[in-house]
Scaffold this motif. Structure first.
Motif, mmCIF file in Angstrom:
data_model
loop_
_atom_site.group_PDB
_atom_site.id
_atom_site.type_symbol
_atom_site.label_atom_id
_atom_site.label_comp_id
_atom_site.label_asym_id
_atom_site.label_seq_id
_atom_site.Cartn_x
_atom_site.Cartn_y
_atom_site.Cartn_z
ATOM 1 N N SER A 186 0.821 -1.216 0.000
ATOM 2 C CA SER A 186 0.000 0.000 0.000
ATOM 3 C C SER A 186 0.854 1.265 0.000
ATOM 4 C CB SER A 186 -0.937 -0.001 1.226
ATOM 5 O OG SER A 186 -0.186 -0.149 2.416
ATOM 6 N N ASN A 187 2.146 1.138 0.286
ATOM 7 C CA ASN A 187 3.026 2.306 0.312
ATOM 8 C C ASN A 187 3.752 2.501 -1.010
ATOM 9 O OD1 ASN A 187 3.886 4.495 1.847
ATOM 10 N ND2 ASN A 187 5.772 3.493 2.462
ATOM 11 N N THR A 188 3.857 1.442 -1.842
ATOM 12 C CA THR A 188 4.615 1.548 -3.091
ATOM 13 C C THR A 188 3.737 1.528 -4.336
ATOM 14 O OG1 THR A 188 4.942 -0.862 -3.085
ATOM 15 C CG2 THR A 188 6.671 0.491 -2.084
ATOM 16 N N ILE A 189 2.626 0.793 -4.282
ATOM 17 C CA ILE A 189 1.788 0.689 -5.481
ATOM 18 C C ILE A 189 1.206 2.042 -5.902
ATOM 19 C CG2 ILE A 189 -0.390 -0.268 -6.350
ATOM 20 C CD1 ILE A 189 0.329 -2.894 -5.016
ATOM 21 N N LEU A 213 0.713 6.175 -14.981
ATOM 22 C CA LEU A 213 -0.269 7.054 -15.627
ATOM 23 C C LEU A 213 0.404 8.272 -16.250
ATOM 24 C CD1 LEU A 213 -3.134 6.951 -12.961
ATOM 25 C CD2 LEU A 213 -3.057 5.775 -15.167
ATOM 26 N N ALA A 214 1.503 8.745 -15.647
ATOM 27 C CA ALA A 214 2.178 9.947 -16.153
ATOM 28 C C ALA A 214 3.061 9.640 -17.345
ATOM 29 C CB ALA A 214 3.001 10.591 -15.031
ATOM 30 N N GLN A 215 3.744 8.484 -17.329
ATOM 31 C CA GLN A 215 4.736 8.184 -18.358
ATOM 32 C C GLN A 215 4.281 7.123 -19.355
ATOM 33 O OE1 GLN A 215 8.336 7.142 -16.319
ATOM 34 N NE2 GLN A 215 8.578 9.143 -15.351
ATOM 35 N N GLY A 216 3.195 6.444 -19.064
ATOM 36 C CA GLY A 216 2.692 5.433 -19.980
ATOM 37 C C GLY A 216 3.458 4.125 -19.946
ATOM 38 N N ASN A 217 4.268 3.903 -18.885
ATOM 39 C CA ASN A 217 5.029 2.661 -18.777
ATOM 40 C C ASN A 217 4.160 1.552 -18.201
ATOM 41 O OD1 ASN A 217 7.296 4.016 -19.689
ATOM 42 N ND2 ASN A 217 7.920 4.599 -17.622
ATOM 43 N N SER A 218 4.717 0.341 -18.197
ATOM 44 C CA SER A 218 4.028 -0.795 -17.602
ATOM 45 C C SER A 218 4.064 -0.679 -16.080
ATOM 46 C CB SER A 218 4.705 -2.100 -18.044
ATOM 47 O OG SER A 218 4.299 -3.177 -17.234
ATOM 48 N N LEU A 219 2.897 -0.835 -15.430
ATOM 49 C CA LEU A 219 2.825 -0.757 -13.968
ATOM 50 C C LEU A 219 3.700 -1.829 -13.344
ATOM 51 C CD1 LEU A 219 1.631 0.243 -11.285
ATOM 52 C CD2 LEU A 219 -0.326 -1.287 -11.683
ATOM 53 N N ARG A 220 3.611 -3.037 -13.868
ATOM 54 C CA ARG A 220 4.417 -4.129 -13.304
ATOM 55 C C ARG A 220 5.908 -3.836 -13.420
ATOM 56 N NH1 ARG A 220 4.252 -10.425 -15.415
ATOM 57 N NH2 ARG A 220 5.888 -11.221 -14.022
ATOM 58 N N LYS A 221 6.339 -3.304 -14.582
ATOM 59 C CA LYS A 221 7.756 -3.020 -14.781
ATOM 60 C C LYS A 221 8.232 -1.919 -13.850
ATOM 61 C CE LYS A 221 11.070 -1.683 -18.339
ATOM 62 N NZ LYS A 221 11.253 -1.268 -19.750
ATOM 63 N N VAL A 222 7.448 -0.836 -13.735
ATOM 64 C CA VAL A 222 7.843 0.275 -12.856
ATOM 65 C C VAL A 222 7.934 -0.196 -11.413
ATOM 66 C CG1 VAL A 222 7.101 2.503 -11.910
ATOM 67 C CG2 VAL A 222 6.912 2.048 -14.367
ATOM 68 N N TRP A 223 6.925 -0.948 -10.968
ATOM 69 C CA TRP A 223 6.907 -1.378 -9.563
ATOM 70 C C TRP A 223 8.032 -2.366 -9.278
ATOM 71 C CZ3 TRP A 223 5.751 -6.161 -7.181
ATOM 72 C CH2 TRP A 223 5.568 -6.100 -5.794
ATOM 73 N N SER A 224 8.249 -3.342 -10.180
ATOM 74 C CA SER A 224 9.262 -4.375 -9.919
ATOM 75 C C SER A 224 10.669 -3.812 -9.987
ATOM 76 C CB SER A 224 9.111 -5.524 -10.914
ATOM 77 O OG SER A 224 9.293 -5.063 -12.240
ATOM 78 N N GLU A 225 10.938 -2.890 -10.933
ATOM 79 C CA GLU A 225 12.294 -2.370 -11.092
ATOM 80 C C GLU A 225 12.631 -1.311 -10.064
ATOM 81 O OE1 GLU A 225 12.847 -0.975 -15.032
ATOM 82 O OE2 GLU A 225 12.776 -2.978 -15.950
#
Length: 828
Positions: free
Chosen positions: A151-154, A162-174
């Motif tokens: 709940s603190n990182t997602i 939403l701002a950059q159009g990247n994959s949510l999974r990729k941004v969160w995992s990396e």
């Protein structure tokens, strides 16, 4: 954030902010506190912990260790108290040392949109799972840590997506997933503190402060390793790119060499230049249609330009004869494929060029020359070249006939299909010859500047020194064409020798000397200078010929004088005035004073390498032919010089410690062997001293490794200044140094130890503001302590550690504590 966010991201931020405000309002309206002192202590420590923050890799986000007290609050405090602790810590984290200043929107998002809902969800997840997990505190804390982490990182990852159009999974995992273990470790620490609470009381939670600092330092070290790995990957990527550019440059160099040889052919037979370029265009296109691989195509491209290079061995009067050849003349003409192949066999092409050149006059029916090959025995490149060569020759003006129309020329080639030429090649040529002709014409327009210029008349020079030939003298002597052929062959042979010689050795002086000797046959000169670029200056690296001292003393700023202009503009100068060089001393009485110069830039893979300059005492001594010859070889010379300089630098770095500039262990070993050999010859003595800086680890731990490096560099510089010129200093590694002192008596070792100890203390004070350092020293002497280098080093090392241990036993201190006196072990 703010106005730069797209609408959907702002909507998400607004929704989460509204949810966070509702959570805070509900919780604070139902305030509960059973122990204000406990709450106050946790609050203060959590706020303090929020200042221990680290920046996430590749992001502007930060992270701190205050989450430990959030978990502790969930375990021991009420929801309002936990929210107060978490939100206050998040607020300070957002504002503390913000690199771009405080941004209200970011602060609002961090505190209200992210932290408050995260604590609310984690608190309820923990207390809801108590009954399900049978009040197992360890399992409950793992659940809480995991929920708080999600709940603190997602929410942050969603905003970035939403701002950059990247994959949510990729941004969160990396960006965030790597920090999950630290939350789990934090949960374990909180569980341990909670367990101890049962026996000591909640006050033991104050012991979490050093643990928080340890976690903070772990974060920094881990992120540091990530950053180092990222830099390493970037460096490797740059190296791969540089190697790729190098390969491209080498390929381009091969192509320029080929074109230079083609110019030599052009100088021999002026009618062939357009022919060569047209044949190349046709050949490459037909190779594509036949599906030839890249190596075969490159070989064909080179052969198309060089297939007539063997004509250098054929007299001009035969090549340019405006009529039919005699049988003897045709026999002479027939040698050119074999001679061309022999010439090209000595060039290290990365693809088979010579077989194509040798066979380009073979015929499909086996009646060609020089080897009488038949059908598929003929290399495919030679079969392509034979048909195209015939078509273009028929469609071009020659000395012995006018050109045929292209269609009629194609008809004659088709008639020879299956007799002289490969039917497959003729079929493709017949289908595409008009298209290929248009493509060849466009290519000729693009390469028009590549052709040599031949002046119709030279205005200078009224008569030769020996006068003109008398009217009755015989004209058209065989010596006219023989001398021309000899000159052309000498030029081609010398250029070939140069291309073979350069790079055989990585010795800069040896290769430049060889180049100067070879070049003199083609471009007469009195002096030759190879200037190398060093920063903004041109420095003479190689000087040969007259006025050696004059040219060896020149140091030319780039942009100044003759060679400086050549370097700045990357353009040659023909018959320039050497007197304009900075630092050039003009002497009118000196008959060998240079009065004309030919200077060309040397450009390598990474840019300007230097300038090659030739000088003569006669004014206007150099010609356009001299410039042409020089330009043919400069790219190869520049590439060689660049590689030789890199080799010299690598050779130096292999024996020098990168940090201190002292010799390294490898150089020390070689020098000690040489010094012992000297001692054996001269019955001399030598001292080997090994010294170690005590307390250096404490500097690294307190002030960081950058400060430690500064101390080592300063101490090394001080040692160099204080030692004799005959002494040899080396860094063995870490904080251990070795001094080889020839003919130093044992009595002097005490003085050296005191001197080096004071230098170490001074270096520590100058860098860190206080002294942490002392020095342990052990000395061994040749021949008393041994006659081999390994024995002396081992003995000195043993004595140094024995002295260190004895000092610890006498003082009760350890390596982290400095002593004002050195710890010395010397054999008297």
């Amino acid at each position: 954030m703010g106005q730069s966010l797209p609408i959907r991201a702002r909507v998400f931020v607004g929704i989460t902010a509204a949810y966070g405000v509702a959570v805070l309002a509900f919780s604070f309206l139902h305030w509960q506190s059973t122990n204000l002192l406990k709450f106050g202590c946790y609050f203060v420590i959590a706020v303090l912990a929020s200042t221990m923050k680290v920046r996430l890799p590749g992001m502007e986000s930060t992270m701190s260790v205050h989450f430990l007290f959030v978990l502790l609050g969930i375990l021991e405090l009420s929801l309002p108290e936990t929210l107060a602790i978490g939100c206050a810590a998040a607020l300070l984290q957002s504002m503390w040392k913000a690199p771009q200043g405080v941004e209200p929107v970011k602060v609002l998002f961090n505190v209200v949109s992210m932290t408050a809902p995260a604590i609310f969800l984690t608190y309820h997840a923990y207390h809801s799972a108590e009954r399900m997990l049978q009040h197992s505190v360890p399992l409950l804390l793992v659940v809480a840590a995991f929920v708080y982490f999600l709940s603190n990182t997602i929410p942050v990852a969603v905003v970035i997506t939403l701002a950059q159009g990247n994959s949510l999974r990729k941004v969160w995992s990396e960006t965030y997933f790597w920090s999950l273990p630290y939350y789990i470790i934090g949960a374990a620490i909180v569980g341990l503190i909670s367990y101890v609470d049962q026996f000591i009381g909640w006050e033991n939670a104050l012991l979490i402060v050093p643990i928080m600092y340890w976690i903070y330092r772990s974060y920094l070290l881990y992120l540091g390793r990530l950053e180092d790995e990222r830099k390493r990957v970037e460096i490797e990527a740059r190296q791969v790119e540089a190697e790729k550019r190098h390969v491209e440059e080498v390929c381009a160099l091969h192509l320029r060499t080929i074109e230079g040889l083609a110019l030599a052919i052009d100088a021999k037979d002026h009618t062939t230049h357009n022919h060569l370029h047209r044949v190349r265009t046709y050949a490459v296109e037909i190779a594509k249609d036949l599906g030839l691989d890249e190596q075969q195509t490159d070989a064909l491209r080179a052969a198309a330009l060089l297939h007539d290079i063997g004509k250098l061995a054929v007299p001009d009067h035969i090549i340019n004869k405006p009529g039919r050849l005699t049988p003897a003349e045709f026999e002479k003409m027939k040698i050119h494929p074999a001679v061309g192949a022999e010439i090209l066999e000595k060039v290290a092409f990365p693809y088979p060029v010579a077989p194509i050149v040798r066979a380009h006059h073979e015929k499909w029916n086996g009646k060609g020359y020089p080897d009488g090959l038949k059908g598929e025995e003929i290399p495919i490149g030679a079969r392509i070249l034979a048909a195209i060569d015939c078509l273009d020759a028929l469609a071009s003006d020659r000395q012995y006939r006018k050109a045929l129309p292209l269609d009629e020329a194609m008809k004659k080639v088709r008639e020879e299909s299956g007799q002289s030429f490969d039917p497959r090649v003729v079929a493709i040529l017949e289908r595409r010859y008009r298209e290929l002709e248009e493509l060849a014409m466009r290519s000729l327009e693009e390469h028009r500047m590549d052709s040599l210029s031949f002046c119709g008349r030279v205005e200078r020079g009224e008569r030769p020194a020996n006068g003109f030939e008398s009217e009755g003298s015989h004209r058209g002597s065989p010596r006219d064409f023989l001398s021309s052929i000899a000159s052309a062959r000498q030029e081609a042979h010398t250029l070939f020798e140069l291309s073979q010689d350069l790079g055989n050795s990585l010795s800069l002086d040896e290769n430049l000397s060889l180049m100067a000797m070879r070049l003199r046959k083609l471009v007469p000169y009195d002096s030759i200078v190879a200037f190398i670029r060093k920063g903004d200056m041109l420095v003479p690296e190689f000087v040969s010929g007259d006025n050696f001292r004059l040219f060896s003393a020149l140091e030319i700023p780039i942009g100044t004088g003759l060679c400086g202009w050549v370097a700045q503009n990357a353009r040659p100068i023909l018959n320039g005035n050497p007197a304009v060089e900075a630092g050039f001393q003009h002497d009118a009485q000196n008959l060998n004073q240079p009065r004309s110069a030919l200077a060309v830039p040397l450009e390598g893979v990474t840019g300007l390498v230097g300038v090659l300059a030739l000088y003569q005492a006669s004014p206007d001594a150099f010609t356009n032919d001299h410039l042409r010859v020089l330009q043919v070889i400069t790219s190869r010379v520049a590439l060689f010089i660049e590689n030789a300089l890199k080799y010299r630098e690598a050779e130096s770095s292999a024996t020098v410690d990168y940090l201190t500039g002292m010799a390294n262990a490898r150089a020390l070993s070689m020098h000690l062997e040489q010094e012992l050999a000297r001692c054996r010859r001269e019955s001399g003595t030598v001292a080997v001293m090994v010294c170690d800086l005590d307390g250096f680890k404490e500097i690294n731990d307190r002030y960081g490794h950058l400060a430690g490096d500064k101390v080592l560099k300063l101490f090394a510089a001080m040692m160099r200044e204080s030692c004799r010129q005959t002494d040899y200093l080396a860094r063995m590694g870490g904080d251990e140094f070795v001094i080889i002192a020839p003919n130093m008596p044992p009595a002097s070792s005490n003085e050296r130890a005191l001197l080096f100890s004071s230098l170490a203390q001074r270096a520590g004070r100058e860098i860190c503001g206080k002294n942490f350092l002392s020095l342990s020293l052990g000395a061994a002497f040749y021949p008393q302590d041994g006659s081999e280098s390994e024995q002396l080093l081992a003995e000195a090392d043993r004595k140094m550690y024995a002295a260190k241990q004895r000092h610890y036993e006498e003082t009760g201190t350890h390596g982290g504590h400095a002593s004002p006196r050195p710890h010395l072990a010397v054999v008297r």
